[in-house]
Scaffold this motif. Structure first.
Motif, short mmCIF file in Angstrom:
data_model
loop_
_atom_site.label_atom_id
_atom_site.label_comp_id
_atom_site.label_asym_id
_atom_site.label_seq_id
_atom_site.Cartn_x
_atom_site.Cartn_y
_atom_site.Cartn_z
N ILE A 1 4.51 3.94 2.83
CA ILE A 1 4.44 2.71 2.04
C ILE A 1 4.49 1.55 3.04
O ILE A 1 5.32 1.54 3.94
N PHE A 2 3.58 0.57 2.86
CA PHE A 2 3.47 -0.56 3.78
C PHE A 2 3.36 -1.86 3.00
O PHE A 2 2.79 -1.90 1.92
N ILE A 3 3.87 -2.93 3.60
CA ILE A 3 3.52 -4.28 3.19
C ILE A 3 2.52 -4.77 4.22
O ILE A 3 2.74 -4.62 5.43
N THR A 4 1.42 -5.35 3.75
CA THR A 4 0.38 -5.85 4.65
C THR A 4 0.03 -7.28 4.29
O THR A 4 -0.21 -7.59 3.12
N TYR A 5 -0.01 -8.12 5.32
CA TYR A 5 -0.55 -9.49 5.19
C TYR A 5 -1.85 -9.52 5.96
O TYR A 5 -1.93 -9.05 7.11
N GLY B 1 8.42 -0.09 -5.27
CA GLY B 1 9.02 -0.72 -6.44
C GLY B 1 9.99 -1.82 -6.09
O GLY B 1 9.98 -2.89 -6.71
N LYS B 2 10.83 -1.58 -5.07
CA LYS B 2 11.78 -2.61 -4.65
C LYS B 2 11.07 -3.81 -4.02
O LYS B 2 11.43 -4.96 -4.28
N ALA B 3 10.05 -3.54 -3.21
CA ALA B 3 9.30 -4.64 -2.59
C ALA B 3 8.60 -5.47 -3.67
O ALA B 3 8.63 -6.71 -3.62
N LYS B 4 8.01 -4.80 -4.65
CA LYS B 4 7.34 -5.51 -5.76
C LYS B 4 8.35 -6.37 -6.51
O LYS B 4 8.08 -7.53 -6.83
N ASP B 5 9.53 -5.83 -6.75
CA ASP B 5 10.58 -6.58 -7.44
C ASP B 5 10.99 -7.82 -6.64
O ASP B 5 11.13 -8.91 -7.20
N ILE B 6 11.16 -7.67 -5.33
CA ILE B 6 11.50 -8.81 -4.48
C ILE B 6 10.40 -9.87 -4.54
O ILE B 6 10.68 -11.06 -4.75
N PHE B 7 9.15 -9.45 -4.37
CA PHE B 7 8.03 -10.39 -4.42
C PHE B 7 8.04 -11.16 -5.74
O PHE B 7 7.89 -12.39 -5.76
N GLU B 8 8.20 -10.45 -6.85
CA GLU B 8 8.16 -11.11 -8.15
C GLU B 8 9.35 -12.04 -8.37
O GLU B 8 9.21 -13.10 -8.96
N GLU B 9 10.51 -11.67 -7.85
CA GLU B 9 11.70 -12.52 -7.98
C GLU B 9 11.54 -13.85 -7.23
O GLU B 9 12.13 -14.86 -7.63
N ILE B 10 10.76 -13.85 -6.15
CA ILE B 10 10.57 -15.10 -5.41
C ILE B 10 9.26 -15.81 -5.77
O ILE B 10 8.84 -16.73 -5.08
N ARG C 1 0.85 -1.20 0.00
CA ARG C 1 0.00 0.00 0.00
C ARG C 1 0.88 1.24 0.00
O ARG C 1 1.76 1.39 0.85
N THR C 2 0.60 2.12 -0.95
CA THR C 2 1.24 3.42 -1.00
C THR C 2 0.18 4.47 -0.71
O THR C 2 -0.89 4.46 -1.34
N THR C 3 0.46 5.34 0.25
CA THR C 3 -0.45 6.44 0.59
C THR C 3 0.27 7.75 0.28
O THR C 3 1.36 7.76 -0.26
N ASN C 4 -0.34 8.85 0.67
CA ASN C 4 0.26 10.16 0.44
C ASN C 4 1.66 10.23 1.04
O ASN C 4 2.55 10.85 0.46
N SER D 1 6.16 -0.84 7.70
CA SER D 1 6.58 0.24 6.81
C SER D 1 7.78 -0.22 5.98
O SER D 1 8.62 -0.97 6.47
N ILE D 2 7.83 0.25 4.75
CA ILE D 2 8.98 0.00 3.89
C ILE D 2 9.36 1.30 3.18
O ILE D 2 8.60 2.27 3.22
N GLU D 3 10.50 1.31 2.54
CA GLU D 3 10.96 2.55 1.90
C GLU D 3 10.62 2.63 0.42
O GLU D 3 10.58 3.71 -0.13
N SER D 4 10.36 1.50 -0.25
CA SER D 4 10.16 1.53 -1.69
C SER D 4 9.16 0.46 -2.14
O SER D 4 9.42 -0.73 -1.99
#
Length: 175
Positions: free
Chosen positions: A61-65, A88-97, A55-58, A83-86
């Motif tokens: 940025i969060f990862i939520t389960y 795009g990076k989190a999405k890339d990690i998720f897709e790589e695994i 989730r990205t807000t104003n 909370s996370i910093e990016s």
């Protein structure tokens, strides 16, 4: 945390804002939210009723389960968020695994607070107006009482039907 949440269709945001104001609910913040949902390579989240999103807000940025629903009348479920910093990076990690992006859900959300409730008016791209009422509990607390109090608050606001147990993602997928 256990999130006890109930959502309902509403006729208009303006009418509900007046009802919330008359009740004494306080506007707390307004934000745009973009949620990117993922499918697991191991578990079929549609079958297990779980969710993983970024989730990205104003401002954040969060990862939520979100775990499976714990009862039949509300969206009561375990929620773990960090909370996370990016995004795009989190999405890339998720897709790589092996995780696959399912869909992006975008909404403008107006928050209200009233007693121990968090109330939101949700303008979701592609859907009619919705209102959610939520209470967050520590693990082990009685979520049946929380759920009952949410339905009582909906009734105070004049809403006795139109309740929806499915997520915005599921609603959009079923259009």
């Amino acid at each position: 945390m256990i999130e006890v949440e109930v959502k309902a269709k509403i006729d208009s945001f303006e009418e509900m804002e007046k009802r919330l104001e008359n009740l004494g609910a306080l506007k707390s913040k307004k934000e745009f939210q973009e949620d990117i949902y993922f499918a697991s390579p191991i578990v079929d989240f549609a079958q297990t009723d779980e969710a993983l999103r970024i989730r990205t807000t104003n401002n954040n940025i969060f990862i939520t389960y979100k775990g499976p629903k714990l009862n039949k009348d509300a969206k009561t479920r375990k929620e773990v968020e960090m909370s996370i910093e990016s995004a795009g990076k989190a999405k890339d990690i998720f897709e790589e695994i092996g995780f696959k992006e399912v869909r992006t859900v975008r909404k403008n959300r107006q928050y209200y607070t009233y007693e121990n409730f968090e109330i939101s008016l949700d303008d979701v791209e592609g859907l009619n107006p919705y209102m959610e009422i939520e209470i967050s509990l520590e693990d082990g607390n009685d979520y049946d009482d929380a759920q009952k109090s949410i339905f009582e608050l909906f009734e105070k606001l004049g809403i006795t039907e139109g309740f929806e147990r499915t997520s915005y993602l599921e609603l959009l997928e079923n259009l």
